[in-house]
Write a protein that holds these residues in place. Structure first.
Motif, mmCIF file in Angstrom:
data_model
loop_
_atom_site.group_PDB
_atom_site.id
_atom_site.type_symbol
_atom_site.label_atom_id
_atom_site.label_comp_id
_atom_site.label_asym_id
_atom_site.label_seq_id
_atom_site.Cartn_x
_atom_site.Cartn_y
_atom_site.Cartn_z
ATOM 1 N N ALA A 88 -34.160 14.536 12.796
ATOM 2 C CA ALA A 88 -34.275 15.535 13.863
ATOM 3 C C ALA A 88 -33.625 16.849 13.453
ATOM 4 C CB ALA A 88 -33.647 15.008 15.149
ATOM 5 N N GLU A 124 -35.717 18.520 10.566
ATOM 6 C CA GLU A 124 -36.962 19.125 11.054
ATOM 7 C C GLU A 124 -36.767 20.559 11.528
ATOM 8 O OE1 GLU A 124 -40.540 18.159 14.265
ATOM 9 O OE2 GLU A 124 -39.049 16.622 13.798
ATOM 10 N N ARG A 125 -35.535 20.901 11.880
ATOM 11 C CA ARG A 125 -35.264 22.236 12.423
ATOM 12 C C ARG A 125 -35.358 23.325 11.371
ATOM 13 N NH1 ARG A 125 -29.531 21.917 14.795
ATOM 14 N NH2 ARG A 125 -29.865 24.172 14.824
ATOM 15 N N THR A 159 -43.097 14.216 15.980
ATOM 16 C CA THR A 159 -41.926 14.673 15.254
ATOM 17 C C THR A 159 -41.927 14.126 13.832
ATOM 18 O OG1 THR A 159 -40.583 12.764 15.895
ATOM 19 C CG2 THR A 159 -40.614 14.660 17.409
ATOM 20 N N ASP A 191 -39.701 12.141 12.709
ATOM 21 C CA ASP A 191 -39.423 10.708 12.882
ATOM 22 C C ASP A 191 -40.713 9.930 13.084
ATOM 23 O OD1 ASP A 191 -36.342 9.932 13.346
ATOM 24 O OD2 ASP A 191 -36.652 11.958 14.079
ATOM 25 N N ASP A 192 -41.590 10.449 13.949
ATOM 26 C CA ASP A 192 -42.857 9.768 14.233
ATOM 27 C C ASP A 192 -43.703 9.636 12.966
ATOM 28 O OD1 ASP A 192 -42.201 9.648 16.962
ATOM 29 O OD2 ASP A 192 -43.118 11.602 17.356
#
Length: 243
Positions: free
Chosen positions: A193, A196-197, A228, A230-231
Motif C-alpha cells: 500500500a 503504490e503511493r 490495488t 495488493d489485488d
C-alpha cells in the motif's frame, strides 16, 4: 542508458539456484519496487546486484559496466533491512567514514547531512554512540549516510521496518527528491500500500522467478484487475496474504 541492468541472472548460495533467469532494468530517475513474499528471492537478487554473490549465469551491469568492476561500487549505496553500525563510532564519525569511503570532502558531507539530520530529528545526536540509539534511530543513521553520498543508484531493503510514521514520510520525501535529481532507487518491500503511493514501476518475484514488471496501469491492463497493487499481486501469485 540504463542505470542498472540484470540479464538472465540465475544464482543463489552454493550450487543451488534460488533465483532463475531474472532480467530487468532501472532507468535514470525511477523508483522501482521489488515485490515478493519473504523467501521469494528479493534479498538474493539484491546480494547479486551488490556483488556479494556471483551469478551461476547471466550478467549484472551498473552504468553499462559489470558490477564486478570495483569502480562501480562508488555509484551505488545499500541500506539493509537491519541497521549495521560501528559501536565505537559516533553518528558524526559514521558520516565522516562514509564521506571517506566515497571520496567526498568531509565539509561537503556535513553540509549535505544537516538537512537530513533535521529531517530525522537527530541534529542533537551527532556526538553520541549507537549504543544510545533505538533501532529506529539506527535505521535513520543508515539512511543519512546513504543519502549524503547521492550516488546514481540506491538499493534499499525493506526500508520502512523500524521507522516511525514521521520517519517513513521523511524517507519517502528523500526518495522523491533523489528521483527528481535523476537518481534511481530499487526498493525491496512487502508493504504494498505504501509502495503504490510513489513507485514508478513494480517488479514482482515469486518462487525465484520474475512474474511481472510494469507500472500499476500496465499491470492492471495485463491482469484485468482494476484494483490495488495488493489485488494485482494476489491475482498473479495466488497467495492469500502478503508477508
Amino acid at each position: 542508458m540504463n542505470i542498472l541492468e540484470l540479464q538472465n541472472v540465475t544464482g543463489g548460495y552454493g550450487k543451488t539456484p534460488i533465483i532463475h533467469d531474472i532480467s530487468f532494468s532501472l532507468k535514470e530517475g525511477e523508483i522501482v519496487g521489488l515485490i515478493g513474499l519473504n523467501g521469494a528471492g528479493k534479498s538474493t537478487t539484491i546480494k547479486h546486484i551488490l556483488g556479494l554473490l556471483s551469478p551461476h549465469s547471466g550478467e549484472i551491469k551498473v552504468l553499462d559496466k559489470n558490477i564486478r568492476d570495483e569502480n562501480m561500487r562508488k555509484h551505488l549505496t545499500y541500506i539493509p533491512e537491519t541497521p549495521i553500525l560501528y559501536e565505537e563510532l559516533t553518528l558524526r564519525e559514521h558520516i565522516h567514514m562514509t564521506a571517506m569511503a566515497y571520496g567526498l570532502i568531509e565539509d561537503e558531507a556535513m553540509t549535505r547531512a544537516k538537512p537530513l539530520l533535521k529531517l530525522f530529528r537527530l541534529e542533537n545526536e551527532l556526538d553520541k554512540f549507537p549504543a544510545h540509539f533505538s533501532k529506529g534511530m539506527k535505521q535513520k543513521v543508515m539512511l543519512i549516510c546513504a543519502f549524503v553520498v547521492e550516488p546514481e543508484l540506491f538499493i534499499i531493503d525493506e526500508p520502512f521496518l523500524g521507522l516511525d510514521p514521521l520517519g517513513i514520510e521523511g524517507l519517502i520525501e528523500l526518495m522523491i527528491s533523489m528521483r527528481n535529481k535523476g537518481k534511481s532507487i530499487l526498493m525491496s518491500t512487502h508493504i504494498l500500500a505504501t509502495a503504490e503511493r510513489y513507485c514508478d514501476r513494480y517488479i514482482i518475484i515469486h518462487h525465484g522467478k520474475k512474474i511481472a514488471d510494469g507500472t500499476i496501469d500496465s499491470l492492471r491492463e495485463e491482469t484485468g484487475i482494476n484494483g490495488t497493487l495488493d489485488d494485482i499481486y494476489l491475482h498473479l501469485t495466488g497467495d492469500s496474504n502478503v508477508d
